[in-house]
Design a protein around this motif. Sequence first.
Motif, PDB file in Angstrom:
ATOM      1  N   UNK A  75      -2.292  -0.846 -15.987  1.00 17.08           N
ATOM      2  CA  UNK A  75      -0.763  -0.186 -15.946  1.00 17.08           C
ATOM      3  C   UNK A  75      -0.382  -0.971 -14.223  1.00 17.08           C
ATOM      4  N   UNK A  76       0.905  -1.438 -14.668  1.00 17.13           N
ATOM      5  CA  UNK A  76       1.754  -1.309 -12.949  1.00 17.13           C
ATOM      6  C   UNK A  76       1.526  -0.574 -11.721  1.00 17.13           C
ATOM      7  N   UNK A  77       0.973  -1.396 -10.864  1.00 19.51           N
ATOM      8  CA  UNK A  77       1.190   0.126 -10.077  1.00 19.51           C
ATOM      9  C   UNK A  77      -0.263  -0.442  -8.975  1.00 19.51           C
ATOM     10  N   UNK A  78      -1.339   0.001  -9.726  1.00 16.50           N
ATOM     11  CA  UNK A  78      -2.625   0.087  -9.915  1.00 16.50           C
ATOM     12  C   UNK A  78      -3.100  -0.596  -8.390  1.00 16.50           C
ATOM     13  N   UNK A  79      -3.046  -1.998  -8.605  1.00 14.47           N
ATOM     14  CA  UNK A  79      -3.603  -2.446  -7.351  1.00 14.47           C
ATOM     15  C   UNK A  79      -2.949  -2.064  -6.313  1.00 14.47           C
ATOM     16  N   UNK A  80      -1.641  -2.218  -6.040  1.00 15.02           N
ATOM     17  CA  UNK A  80      -0.840  -0.848  -4.932  1.00 15.02           C
ATOM     18  C   UNK A  80      -1.141  -0.357  -4.751  1.00 15.02           C
ATOM     19  N   UNK A  81      -1.722   0.535  -5.682  1.00 12.37           N
ATOM     20  CA  UNK A  81      -1.559   2.549  -5.225  1.00 12.37           C
ATOM     21  C   UNK A  81      -3.106   2.019  -4.719  1.00 12.37           C
ATOM     22  N   UNK A  82      -4.392   1.563  -4.815  1.00  8.87           N
ATOM     23  CA  UNK A  82      -5.964   1.485  -4.197  1.00  8.87           C
ATOM     24  C   UNK A  82      -4.778   0.997  -2.868  1.00  8.87           C
ATOM     25  N   UNK A  84      -2.658   1.033  -0.910  1.00 13.08           N
ATOM     26  CA  UNK A  84      -2.407   1.453   0.216  1.00 13.08           C
ATOM     27  C   UNK A  84      -3.052   2.842   0.457  1.00 13.08           C
ATOM     28  N   UNK A  85      -4.043   3.217  -0.531  1.00 12.66           N
ATOM     29  CA  UNK A  85      -4.993   3.663  -0.028  1.00 12.66           C
ATOM     30  C   UNK A  85      -6.212   4.130   0.729  1.00 12.66           C
ATOM     31  N   UNK A  86      -6.510   3.048   0.527  1.00 13.69           N
ATOM     32  CA  UNK A  86      -6.991   2.048   1.533  1.00 13.69           C
ATOM     33  C   UNK A  86      -6.475   2.341   3.232  1.00 13.69           C
ATOM     34  N   UNK A  87      -5.340   1.265   3.318  1.00 11.86           N
ATOM     35  CA  UNK A  87      -4.847   1.604   3.865  1.00 11.86           C
ATOM     36  C   UNK A  87      -4.577   2.647   4.503  1.00 11.86           C
ATOM     37  N   UNK A 136      -8.418  11.918  -6.278  1.00 12.14           N
ATOM     38  CA  UNK A 136      -6.961  12.247  -7.061  1.00 12.14           C
ATOM     39  C   UNK A 136      -6.400  11.642  -7.279  1.00 12.14           C
ATOM     40  N   UNK A 137      -6.101   9.586  -7.151  1.00 14.26           N
ATOM     41  CA  UNK A 137      -5.662   8.786  -7.762  1.00 14.26           C
ATOM     42  C   UNK A 137      -5.983   8.658  -8.835  1.00 14.26           C
TER      43      UNK A 137
END
Length: 226
Positions: A75-82, A84-87, A136-137
């Motif tokens: 799915x789109x956005x998986x890499x960005x979401x992970x 952003x979470x770590x950041x 949660x993510x």
Amino acid sequence: MQALRAQQCTRHCSIASGRSAHRSVTKLAAVRDSQPRSSHVSKIAAPERPAVLSSTEETPGTDKTGVLLVQCPDAKGVVAALAQLLFGFNCNILQSDQFSDETLQPSRFFQRIHFDFSDVSVGTGNLAVLERAVDELARRYEMDWKVSYRPKRKRMAVLVSKMDHCLFDLLIRQRSGELHCDIPVVISNHPDLQHVAKMFNVDFEHIGFKRDLDKVIAKQQQEAAL
């Protein structure tokens, strides 16, 4: 006439005395250069070499890194979401590898993230907070995930057959500290490499099979024995 001769004589004497003075200065400089010079400038000491740790030693408390493994429907956005979470938790991503397996239906996404949590905002003793956020993510993306931390050494078994070069490579890397794990046992379907395990003081387990059995059945029995 006498005055002219007197001037010429005076000029000649001046030139001669100048040459003589030049020779004296040249000779004095040569003598000075030939004499050993006393060193009044303090010598600069060579910088000391930093202590080198052996490959099996680690500086205590400095290695605070973890590895996050995830897989989910592509799915789109998986890499960005992970990321952003770590950041958001002030973690630093050291390495990230990902790919999508389109041979599966639906296609599935896999990612491995190596990250540094030494400056994590919740403190290194509260990593459960970070893990809850990952969970949660994961629910949002129907994600399976697993996190491990490098300071916790893992125990692993090495499965081999008859070829010895890969076994030598793994055992040498483990002994040198390049592989951060313990290898308590080597398991094989042939007894050929028992001597290699013995060289590294590692237990060797031989799981044989009866030759009259079907290969599929024999394989199932061996896997069950593991």
